[in-house]
Motif scaffolding. Structure first.
Motif: not given
Length: 136
Positions: A81-92
């Motif tokens: 889940g943290r990895f998914i959030m890191a990807i979302i944050n990177f895209i944003i």
């Protein structure tokens, strides 16, 4: 050696780089706050309150109510889940930076394309006019 170091630091490129790093660090804090404090709650709202950062898989025995509880107990945790959030944050963050660079490039291009002010006659033209008027 101290003089060489002073000369190195005094060069424009080093100072420009230092300013860029400092401003970049401040900008990172602003964009990080934008993502975590403003955008992620909106995403969470549309996703039904799902917080990806709490999603995990336990790699071993035991039962824990949260990832924090499992980590405190020393359990091996696969925190996807943290990895998914890191990807979302990177895209944003990448999108926000893209928009800023695009706006700056547009402003820079508009400044370059702006018509230059008429500088008026050159010194040579003025001297020719003076010489011509003196001959009359």
């Amino acid at each position: 050696m101290l003089k060489e170091f002073k000369d190195f630091i005094a060069k424009g490129n080093v100072m420009d780089m230092a300013v860029g790093i400092i401003i970049g660090a401040a900008f990172t804090a602003i964009v990080g706050s934008l993502v975590s404090d403003l955008i992620n709650p909106i995403i969470s709202l549309f996703m039904g309150g799902v917080d990806f950062s709490g999603m995990y898989a336990l790699l071993g025995d035991g039962e824990y109510n949260s990832i924090k509880e499992a980590e405190e107990a020393g359990a091996a945790v696969f925190a996807y889940g943290r990895f998914i959030m890191a990807i979302i944050n990177f895209i944003i963050i990448a999108f926000v930076v893209f928009l800023l660079v695009k706006a700056m490039n547009k402003t820079k291009k508009a400044e370059e394309e702006a018509p230059a002010a008429d500088p008026g006659p050159s010194e040579i033209d003025l001297l020719k006019e003076i010489a011509a008027s003196l001959k009359k």
